[in-house]
Design an enzyme around this catalytic site. Structure first.
Site, PDB file in Angstrom:
ATOM      1  N   HIS A 144     -58.058  10.271-115.972  1.00 36.35           N
ATOM      2  CA  HIS A 144     -57.717  10.660-114.603  1.00 36.35           C
ATOM      3  C   HIS A 144     -56.293  11.193-114.579  1.00 36.35           C
ATOM      4  CE1 HIS A 144     -57.223  10.392-110.241  1.00 36.35           C
ATOM      5  NE2 HIS A 144     -58.540  10.405-110.202  1.00 36.35           N
TER       6      HIS A 144
ATOM      7  N   ASP B 156     -66.451   7.785-111.554  1.00 32.54           N
ATOM      8  CA  ASP B 156     -67.707   8.447-111.869  1.00 32.54           C
ATOM      9  C   ASP B 156     -68.449   7.818-113.041  1.00 32.54           C
ATOM     10  OD1 ASP B 156     -67.508  10.415-109.872  1.00 32.54           O
ATOM     11  OD2 ASP B 156     -66.074  11.532-111.083  1.00 32.54           O
TER      12      ASP B 156
END
Ligand code: CMC
Length: 427
Positions: free
Chosen positions: A305, A362
């Protein structure tokens, strides 16, 4: 001593104010930089650039903290409903129970779509990706709801925000129904926001649909986990589109387009496809090696991320929810075991440790959505549905700011300098 930041360029020294937020890194206010120095800053992926001021969502990526209006995502996902979090994001405070009732009633009243919008679906091929349909149909809302598009009017902004939040489940469910060739199911306003969406997606006119409360709660929590996430790519897209004064429905369609990419919301679909491709735990080392190989474009989807350099707090809640859903639905999904082992192996691998790559939101969401019955192509649609409240809250915040300007980045030009045009016959 002044708290200003000093810049030495050539023989000159310039000074720029340092601004502090309520928490988080300070920012250097360089708005006068070009006027004073004739230079721009260069930061293509916005890795060090704050594009706006916002009071909605705070992330501490090093500590793995996510707060909406000051409340932690763990507490919100444990104790709140998606409607409550939506109210919080839009209004800044948690609602009283009367306020929550009224807000839920308002959203519920807007769940139906203009009947003519149903004809838009028929223009798409049956095998169209539902995200393609979402971009088109949400953009088309701008041609239907003219009575709420004066963006300088706060009441208009509120109505179009409510319409978007209310109609997204209907639009998403219709995209699904179209792809499987089943009739559209109209909203049932006696159900909750999430229960209604489940019925519109999985119900058929031929028989009654009973909402499973475990599934309803899990999906509602997934919506909370996706509701907002600061200045991510799709939110920044919505802000940039909206900064020109564009129609709000068109701005959200732009956000949906951006979300679709596999580096962003499309990663939930890609993550489950990857886990299925890996298939069994013995294949994991091979895929980890591929992810580390600079000559191989493969990445571990659902990992890494831009902001989190620690475990994404949404992934922690998501992992817990997977267990609850699989147990409640009595689903024994071998892919969950693959995911757990992949996570463990990656978290103990020097490459992932050094680069601070952790599972993100996710990584586990696809396993739950798949157990509920959604095809992988719907995963990013669900993300878009839930993120709509964040998009409209951020859009509203931007438009309400009296100092708001059109977003207009500059560039480092590296093309040819002015040259003489040669007529076609002489080339
Ligand atoms: N697998 C393998 N290596 C990775 C991964 C990964 N998933 N993510 C980052 N890296 C490596 C990357 O190769 C780079 O290595 P080096 O420094 O040697 O060049 C380093 O880590 C930093 O990566 P980056 O691409 O420069 O970082 P970024 O902040 O630009 O990208 C990201 C962040 C999320 C796009 C990226 O981590 C990624 O592609 N992850 C997989 C896709 C994904 O799961 N996206 C969902 C993000 S969370 C939900 C959302 O935003 O919608």
């Amino acid at each position: 001593m002044s708290n200003d930041a000093r810049l030495i360029a050539g023989n000159e020294e310039y000074s720029y104010p340092v601004l502090s937020g309520s928490v988080g890194p300070d920012v250097i206010d360089i708005r006068k930089l070009y006027a004073q120095t004739g230079m721009f800053t260069y930061d293509p992926g916005f890795t060090s650039t704050a594009s706006c001021e916002s009071a909605l969502t705070y992330i501490d990526g090093d500590e793995g903290v996510l707060l909406h209006r000051g409340f932690s995502i763990e507490e919100l996902s444990e104790n709140s409903s998606f409607m409550e979090v939506s109210y919080l994001l839009l209004n800044g405070e948690l609602p009283s129970s009367a306020e929550l009732d009224e807000f839920s009633r308002t959203i519920t009243r807007h769940t139906m779509l203009h009947e003519q919008l149903a004809t838009f679906y028929r223009g798409f091929r049956r095998d169209a990706h539902p995200m393609a349909i979402m971009c088109g149909v949400v953009g088309a809302l701008s041609a239907f709801y003219h009575d709420s598009t004066d963006i300088s009017d706060p009441v208009h902004r509120k109505i179009s925000s409510h319409r978007l939040i209310a109609k997204m489940p209907t639009i998403a469910a219709m995209a699904y129904k179209y792809s499987v060739g089943q009739p559209f199911v109209y909203p049932d306003n006696s159900l909750s926001y999430t229960g209604n969406f489940l019925r519109m997606t999985f119900g058929v006119p031929a028989e009654p649909y009973v909402v499973n409360p475990v599934v309803e709660q899990a999906l509602d929590r997934i919506f909370i986990l996706h509701a907002d996430h600061e200045q991510n790519a799709s939110t920044s897209t919505v802000r940039l589109a909206g900064s020109s004064g564009a129609n709000p429905f068109a701005c959200i369609a732009a956000g949906i387009a951006c979300l679709w990419g596999p580096a962003h919301g499309g990663a939930n679909e890609a993550a489950l496809n990857m886990l299925k491709e890996i298939g069994t735990p013995d294949k994991i080392p091979h895929y980890i090696e591929r992810a580390k190989d600079k000559n191989d474009p493969f990445r571990l989807m659902g990992f890494g991320h831009r902001v989190y350099k620690n475990y994404d707090p949404r992934a922690t809640v998501m992992q817990k929810t997977v267990r609850e859903v699989l147990t409640a639905l009595k689903v024994n999904d071998p892919i969950f075991e693959v995911a757990l082992q992949l996570e463990e192996m990656a978290l103990n691998d020097p490459y992932f440790i050094e680069k601070k790559l952790f599972p993100n939101v996710d990584f586990y969401s696809g396993i739950i959505l798949s157990a509920i019955g959604f095809p992988t192509t719907m995963f990013t649609v669900l993300f878009a549905l839930a993120r709509t409240v964040g998009w409209v809250a951020q859009w509203n915040e931007m438009i309400s700011d009296p100092g708001q300007k059109i977003g207009r980045p500059r560039q480092l030009y590296t093309g040819p300098t002015a040259r003489e045009y040669v007529p076609l016959d002489n080339r």
